[in-house]
Motif scaffolding. Structure first.
Motif, PDB file in Angstrom:
ATOM      1  N   ARG A 171       0.831  -1.189   0.000  1.00 43.61           N
ATOM      2  CA  ARG A 171       0.000   0.000   0.000  1.00 43.61           C
ATOM      3  C   ARG A 171       0.874   1.251   0.000  1.00 43.61           C
ATOM      4  NH1 ARG A 171      -3.743  -1.184   5.120  1.00 43.61           N
ATOM      5  NH2 ARG A 171      -1.627  -1.585   5.897  1.00 43.61           N
ATOM      6  N   PRO A 172       0.503   2.275  -0.800  1.00 42.13           N
ATOM      7  CA  PRO A 172       1.317   3.494  -0.861  1.00 42.13           C
ATOM      8  C   PRO A 172       1.266   4.271   0.448  1.00 42.13           C
ATOM      9  CG  PRO A 172      -0.726   3.781  -2.102  1.00 42.13           C
ATOM     10  CD  PRO A 172      -0.664   2.330  -1.705  1.00 42.13           C
ATOM     11  N   GLN A 173       2.419   4.775   0.853  1.00 39.75           N
ATOM     12  CA  GLN A 173       2.538   5.576   2.067  1.00 39.75           C
ATOM     13  C   GLN A 173       3.164   6.915   1.697  1.00 39.75           C
ATOM     14  OE1 GLN A 173       1.470   4.437   5.190  1.00 39.75           O
ATOM     15  NE2 GLN A 173       0.629   2.760   3.963  1.00 39.75           N
ATOM     16  N   PRO A 174       2.386   7.991   1.633  1.00 43.06           N
ATOM     17  CA  PRO A 174       2.947   9.288   1.241  1.00 43.06           C
ATOM     18  C   PRO A 174       3.909   9.831   2.281  1.00 43.06           C
ATOM     19  CG  PRO A 174       0.680   9.540   1.960  1.00 43.06           C
ATOM     20  CD  PRO A 174       0.943   8.058   1.907  1.00 43.06           C
ATOM     21  N   ARG A 175       4.919  10.550   1.796  1.00 41.03           N
ATOM     22  CA  ARG A 175       5.846  11.243   2.677  1.00 41.03           C
ATOM     23  C   ARG A 175       5.327  12.626   3.056  1.00 41.03           C
ATOM     24  NH1 ARG A 175      11.451  10.096  -0.718  1.00 41.03           N
ATOM     25  NH2 ARG A 175      11.300   7.819  -0.736  1.00 41.03           N
ATOM     26  N   PHE A 176       4.282  13.040   2.364  1.00 39.22           N
ATOM     27  CA  PHE A 176       3.680  14.354   2.603  1.00 39.22           C
ATOM     28  C   PHE A 176       2.211  14.280   2.196  1.00 39.22           C
ATOM     29  CE2 PHE A 176       2.502  18.419   0.431  1.00 39.22           C
ATOM     30  CZ  PHE A 176       2.326  19.181   1.567  1.00 39.22           C
ATOM     31  N   PHE A 177       1.345  14.834   3.025  1.00 38.07           N
ATOM     32  CA  PHE A 177      -0.066  14.874   2.666  1.00 38.07           C
ATOM     33  C   PHE A 177      -0.700  16.109   3.283  1.00 38.07           C
ATOM     34  CE2 PHE A 177       0.615  12.073   6.266  1.00 38.07           C
ATOM     35  CZ  PHE A 177      -0.310  12.492   7.215  1.00 38.07           C
ATOM     36  N   VAL A 178      -1.838  16.519   2.738  1.00 37.88           N
ATOM     37  CA  VAL A 178      -2.466  17.765   3.174  1.00 37.88           C
ATOM     38  C   VAL A 178      -3.916  17.517   3.558  1.00 37.88           C
ATOM     39  CG1 VAL A 178      -0.980  19.096   1.645  1.00 37.88           C
ATOM     40  CG2 VAL A 178      -3.265  18.483   0.888  1.00 37.88           C
ATOM     41  N   SER A 179      -4.408  18.387   4.426  1.00 38.85           N
ATOM     42  CA  SER A 179      -5.818  18.374   4.793  1.00 38.85           C
ATOM     43  C   SER A 179      -6.647  18.925   3.638  1.00 38.85           C
ATOM     44  CB  SER A 179      -6.041  19.225   6.042  1.00 38.85           C
ATOM     45  OG  SER A 179      -7.410  19.555   6.207  1.00 38.85           O
ATOM     46  N   PRO A 180      -7.863  18.434   3.431  1.00 39.11           N
ATOM     47  CA  PRO A 180      -8.718  19.013   2.392  1.00 39.11           C
ATOM     48  C   PRO A 180      -9.081  20.463   2.672  1.00 39.11           C
ATOM     49  CG  PRO A 180      -9.947  17.443   3.748  1.00 39.11           C
ATOM     50  CD  PRO A 180      -8.516  17.299   4.119  1.00 39.11           C
ATOM     51  N   ARG A 181      -8.828  20.934   3.894  1.00 39.60           N
ATOM     52  CA  ARG A 181      -9.082  22.337   4.209  1.00 39.60           C
ATOM     53  C   ARG A 181      -8.041  23.273   3.601  1.00 39.60           C
ATOM     54  NH1 ARG A 181     -10.726  22.092  10.681  1.00 39.60           N
ATOM     55  NH2 ARG A 181     -12.553  20.702  10.447  1.00 39.60           N
ATOM     56  N   CYS A 182      -6.930  22.731   3.128  1.00 42.70           N
ATOM     57  CA  CYS A 182      -5.879  23.551   2.508  1.00 42.70           C
ATOM     58  C   CYS A 182      -6.243  23.809   1.051  1.00 42.70           C
ATOM     59  CB  CYS A 182      -4.523  22.861   2.628  1.00 42.70           C
ATOM     60  SG  CYS A 182      -3.949  22.634   4.329  1.00 42.70           S
ATOM     61  N   GLU A 183      -7.331  24.523   0.846  1.00 39.73           N
ATOM     62  CA  GLU A 183      -7.914  24.640  -0.487  1.00 39.73           C
ATOM     63  C   GLU A 183      -7.014  25.384  -1.466  1.00 39.73           C
ATOM     64  OE1 GLU A 183     -11.200  27.498  -0.880  1.00 39.73           O
ATOM     65  OE2 GLU A 183     -11.127  27.703   1.303  1.00 39.73           O
ATOM     66  N   HIS A 184      -6.291  26.388  -1.011  1.00 44.59           N
ATOM     67  CA  HIS A 184      -5.458  27.151  -1.937  1.00 44.59           C
ATOM     68  C   HIS A 184      -4.193  26.376  -2.311  1.00 44.59           C
ATOM     69  CE1 HIS A 184      -7.945  30.706  -1.938  1.00 44.59           C
ATOM     70  NE2 HIS A 184      -8.050  30.604  -0.624  1.00 44.59           N
ATOM     71  N   PHE A 185      -3.664  25.588  -1.397  1.00 42.27           N
ATOM     72  CA  PHE A 185      -2.551  24.705  -1.740  1.00 42.27           C
ATOM     73  C   PHE A 185      -3.007  23.705  -2.800  1.00 42.27           C
ATOM     74  CE2 PHE A 185       0.293  21.144  -1.367  1.00 42.27           C
ATOM     75  CZ  PHE A 185       1.524  21.697  -1.049  1.00 42.27           C
ATOM     76  N   ILE A 186      -4.143  23.089  -2.575  1.00 38.59           N
ATOM     77  CA  ILE A 186      -4.667  22.088  -3.505  1.00 38.59           C
ATOM     78  C   ILE A 186      -5.001  22.723  -4.854  1.00 38.59           C
ATOM     79  CG2 ILE A 186      -6.585  20.478  -3.885  1.00 38.59           C
ATOM     80  CD1 ILE A 186      -6.697  20.210  -0.773  1.00 38.59           C
TER      81      ILE A 186
END
Length: 354
Positions: free
Chosen positions: A259-274
């Motif tokens: 299973r993939p394990q990201p080294r970095f992930f963001v909250s869906p609340r970070c709308e401008h980053f996304i």
């Protein structure tokens, strides 16, 4: 406009809102634009036309200007199908990212993306969660006034992954337009957010320009932040190393079951980053760097964060040091925790920390 994404939002805004006029009775001033995905204007074109056009057939902005988005694929062009029937087959042979953009009209992936390994399926959580109290936290800042500022809060997971769990973005209502908030206003907002979350003595990197203050120019941005108990250290400004570290963070590890394990992930609340990260493109003059005409503020802030943690993570990013001396104030602290004092009244212009 032909190939609208080759233009910046400022160019579009100036021409449309200062030149779209007529005094002739019955005249209908209008603008037509065609474009493929990609290039420096990808973000604002997608936000202004594509995203809204998927919801509404025709819509009107606050100035009374009506808009419409008409998606068109190769099958919608009868002349190509009639006179060049092999065109579709050639399109199907393109690089997958080119094919997705040009053949399928996919505005979420395109050739020339700077962060081509960014994948919302792996890097964006389905639901937000607050990091546990024992996870180490820090924040990073890319300052802006006429352009957006970006503040990101990061937590370190037990596996060493970084979680961007909160953001504060100086969005002025249009792509790459700043909110024009003062340093004091932003500092107050950060202090209120952290007080409500019960976070104390966070520290992290910030763009070096916040320490600039010419003679008789008043307080620097950094000094305004310090007045609210918010301490920063100068960010690493090596762009190429920073982008390499960013890409490394976007890579995936895999557990024993595959299973993939990201080294970095963001909250869906970070709308401008996304919103902004997948729209950034390579610089034409310096392909290993990104095009700085794009809305790159979240990217710069994250670059500072990744480099900061790579360089200082082993020290667990010590907390800032407070002092009550009358003749000195604590501008910042070194990664190992020693305070750096600057006499009050002296200029802090120049890169004195080096």
């Amino acid at each position: 406009f032909d190939e609208l994404t080759h233009f910046t939002y400022a160019q579009w805004d100036y021409l449309v809102n200062s030149r779209l006029r007529a005094v002739m009775p019955g005249a209908w001033p209008r603008v037509r634009a065609a474009s493929n995905p990609g290039n420096v204007g990808h973000a604002w074109v997608k936000a202004m036309f594509v995203d809204k056009g998927l919801r509404d057939v025709v819509w009107e902005n606050s100035r009374g200007i009506k808009f419409a988005f008409i998606p068109a694929k190769v099958e919608d062009n009868p002349y190509i199908l009639k006179y060049d029937p092999g065109y579709i087959e050639r399109m199907n042979m393109l690089d997958p990212k080119w094919r997705a953009a040009l053949r399928d009209g996919n505005w979420d992936t395109f050739a020339g993306q700077f962060f081509d390994t960014w994948d919302p399926l792996h890097h964006v959580l389905d639901e937000h969660f607050d990091p546990p109290k024992h996870w180490h936290r820090f924040r990073a800042l890319d300052w802006g006034f006429s352009k957006p500022y970006s503040v990101g809060w990061y937590a370190v997971t037990p596996t060493g992954a970084l979680y961007r769990y909160r953001e504060l973005y100086g969005y002025g209502g249009s792509p790459n337009q700043g909110s024009r908030e003062t340093a004091e206003e932003v500092a107050r907002r950060i202090a209120e957010i952290e007080a409500e979350a019960g976070e104390r003595d966070l520290i992290g990197p910030a763009d070096n320009q916040i320490w600039n203050s010419g003679k008789d120019a008043g307080k620097s941005v950094a000094e305004w932040f310090q007045d609210y108990g918010i301490t920063w250290i100068p960010a690493s400004k090596n762009r190429l190393n920073g982008w390499n570290e960013f890409r490394s963070r976007l890579q995936l590890d895999y557990d024993e079951s595959g299973r993939p394990q990201p080294r970095f992930f963001v909250s869906p609340r970070c709308e401008h980053f996304i919103r902004t990260i997948p729209t950034l493109v390579h610089s034409e003059s310096k392909p290993e760097d990104l095009d700085t005409d794009g809305e790159d503020h979240c990217a710069d802030e994250a670059r500072y964060a990744f480099m900061y943690w790579r360089e200082h993570g082993d020290n667990q990013a010590v907390t800032p040091i407070r002092n009550d001396l009358e003749d000195y104030y604590n501008v910042l602290v070194t990664p190992s925790g020693e305070p750096i004092y600057i006499p009050k009244g002296e200029s802090t212009s120049g890169e004195w920390w080096e």
